[in-house]
Scaffold this active site. Structure first.
Site, PDB file in Angstrom:
ATOM      1  N   ASP A   7       1.050  -1.371  -0.189  1.00  0.00           N
ATOM      2  CA  ASP A   7       0.046  -0.055   0.048  1.00  0.00           C
ATOM      3  C   ASP A   7       0.975   1.153  -0.012  1.00  0.00           C
ATOM      4  O   ASP A   7       2.130   1.055   0.180  1.00  0.00           O
ATOM      5  CB  ASP A   7      -0.837  -0.102   1.082  1.00  0.00           C
ATOM      6  CG  ASP A   7      -0.381   0.076   2.486  1.00  0.00           C
ATOM      7  OD1 ASP A   7       0.947  -0.244   2.794  1.00  0.00           O
ATOM      8  OD2 ASP A   7      -1.273   0.463   3.727  1.00  0.00           O
TER       9      ASP A   7
ATOM     10  N   PHE B   5       6.544   2.194  -4.239  1.00  0.00           N
ATOM     11  CA  PHE B   5       7.952   2.329  -3.736  1.00  0.00           C
ATOM     12  C   PHE B   5       8.567   3.702  -4.082  1.00  0.00           C
ATOM     13  O   PHE B   5       9.726   3.908  -3.456  1.00  0.00           O
ATOM     14  CB  PHE B   5       8.889   1.329  -4.306  1.00  0.00           C
ATOM     15  CG  PHE B   5       8.422  -0.215  -3.873  1.00  0.00           C
ATOM     16  CD1 PHE B   5       8.980  -0.522  -2.717  1.00  0.00           C
ATOM     17  CD2 PHE B   5       7.809  -0.962  -4.605  1.00  0.00           C
ATOM     18  CE1 PHE B   5       8.703  -1.803  -2.023  1.00  0.00           C
ATOM     19  CE2 PHE B   5       7.610  -2.155  -4.071  1.00  0.00           C
ATOM     20  CZ  PHE B   5       8.132  -2.749  -2.629  1.00  0.00           C
TER      21      PHE B   5
ATOM     22  N   HIS C 272      10.832  -8.943   0.987  1.00  0.00           N
ATOM     23  CA  HIS C 272      10.664  -7.560   0.708  1.00  0.00           C
ATOM     24  C   HIS C 272      11.640  -6.971   1.107  1.00  0.00           C
ATOM     25  O   HIS C 272      12.670  -7.137   1.972  1.00  0.00           O
ATOM     26  CB  HIS C 272       9.281  -7.056   1.812  1.00  0.00           C
ATOM     27  CG  HIS C 272       8.896  -6.187   1.406  1.00  0.00           C
ATOM     28  ND1 HIS C 272       9.614  -4.660   1.733  1.00  0.00           N
ATOM     29  CD2 HIS C 272       7.774  -5.434   0.722  1.00  0.00           C
ATOM     30  CE1 HIS C 272       8.624  -3.638   1.301  1.00  0.00           C
ATOM     31  NE2 HIS C 272       7.643  -4.444   0.639  1.00  0.00           N
TER      32      HIS C 272
ATOM     33  N   TYR D   7       3.092   4.606   1.033  1.00  0.00           N
ATOM     34  CA  TYR D   7       3.507   5.074   2.175  1.00  0.00           C
ATOM     35  C   TYR D   7       2.657   5.984   2.906  1.00  0.00           C
ATOM     36  O   TYR D   7       1.863   6.927   2.377  1.00  0.00           O
ATOM     37  CB  TYR D   7       4.742   5.909   1.754  1.00  0.00           C
ATOM     38  CG  TYR D   7       5.830   5.226   0.985  1.00  0.00           C
ATOM     39  CD1 TYR D   7       6.588   4.247   1.659  1.00  0.00           C
ATOM     40  CD2 TYR D   7       6.284   5.629  -0.050  1.00  0.00           C
ATOM     41  CE1 TYR D   7       7.670   3.576   1.158  1.00  0.00           C
ATOM     42  CE2 TYR D   7       7.391   4.985  -0.923  1.00  0.00           C
ATOM     43  CZ  TYR D   7       8.250   4.177  -0.099  1.00  0.00           C
ATOM     44  OH  TYR D   7       9.185   3.256  -0.926  1.00  0.00           O
TER      45      TYR D   7
END
Length: 255
Positions: free
Chosen positions: A71, A84, A198, A73
């Site tokens: 989702d 990202f 991740h 930031y």
């Protein structure tokens, strides 16, 4: 009050989604987001006009790589509508610069591409890298707060249809949440699926498929493997770092 509609999604992506906009899922998503806006439109990240920025910057016919995030930031001033990615004015060495982007930068350097000048990944999106979060909004300061308000049905439909319609796509699935979409992608054939931990600081090397190896000794080689796959299929490689060559190692790329 803030608002959005299906017309905020580019026509090519609306066609890919088919009859989704006639379903109860779409109505529920709209209703749930209106409740969030009622609490304060400034508490929703990113702003509604950027919910579908990933689809606007990367037309369907240009998609070559898909990077799935979870989702947006949830810290102030970071969410852009691209997984990202953050605004270019945020210094790389500041505390505001996310650990996931720091580790992406380390991987790029280890693979011979150099390092990003900043955390704004618009250039990737414009080259055909779909930077797609699986929830397209979040409440300010509360990670994953919009993960159950209805985005899942839209994004799952998009992922499934995209995989089926587009052969030879590259999927970068970083972490368990992105990898939960694997069954949708595997409905199609001729896809390159790259999986790892991740890239966040908490989990970057905590699985048997690390994004970075301990001590930053090596990376998962996803950026190199992606470019090798594109070249193999007579497609232009991604220029991951401006002014850097699309470096490709020839050894063990698809192990």
């Amino acid at each position: 009050m803030a608002a959005f509609s299906e017309k905020d999604i580019p026509e090519d992506w609306r066609l890919l989604l088919g009859d989704y906009f006639q379903t109860e899922d779409w109505g529920n998503l709209q209703a749930n987001l209106q409740k969030e806006f009622a609490l304060g439109a400034n508490l929703v990240c990113p702003s509604p006009e950027n919910f579908f920025k990933a689809l606007k910057l990367t037309p369907l016919n240009r998609v070559r790589v898909v990077i799935l995030g979870q989702d947006p930031y949830h810290s102030p001033g970071l969410a852009q509508g691209l997984a990202f990615s953050i605004p270019s004015h945020i210094p790389i060495h500041s505390r505001a610069f996310p650990s996931s982007l720091r580790n992406i930068n380390k991987a790029l350097s280890l693979e011979g591409f150099g390092t990003l000048a900043n955390g704004d990944l618009h250039p990737w999106a414009e080259q055909g890298v779909l930077l797609l979060n699986t929830a397209l909004s979040v409440r300010l300061g509360e990670a994953a707060s919009h993960s159950h308000i209805g985005w899942k049905a839209l994004v799952d439909r998009l992922i499934t249809s995209l995989a089926i319609q587009k052969p030879n796509l590259i999927w970068m699935l970083w972490g368990g949440h992105a990898q939960s979409k694997l069954p949708l992608i595997e409905l199609a054939s001729d896809q390159l699926i790259l999986q790892s931990s991740h890239p966040s600081g908490l989990g970057v090397h905590k699985t048997n498929q690390p994004f970075l190896y301990p001590g930053a000794a090596a990376s998962c080689q996803h950026f190199t493997k992606a470019n090798a796959w594109l070249l193999k299929h007579n497609l232009e490689p991604i220029r991951w770092v401006e002014n850097a060559p699309p470096s490709v190692s020839q050894d063990n790329l698809f192990d």
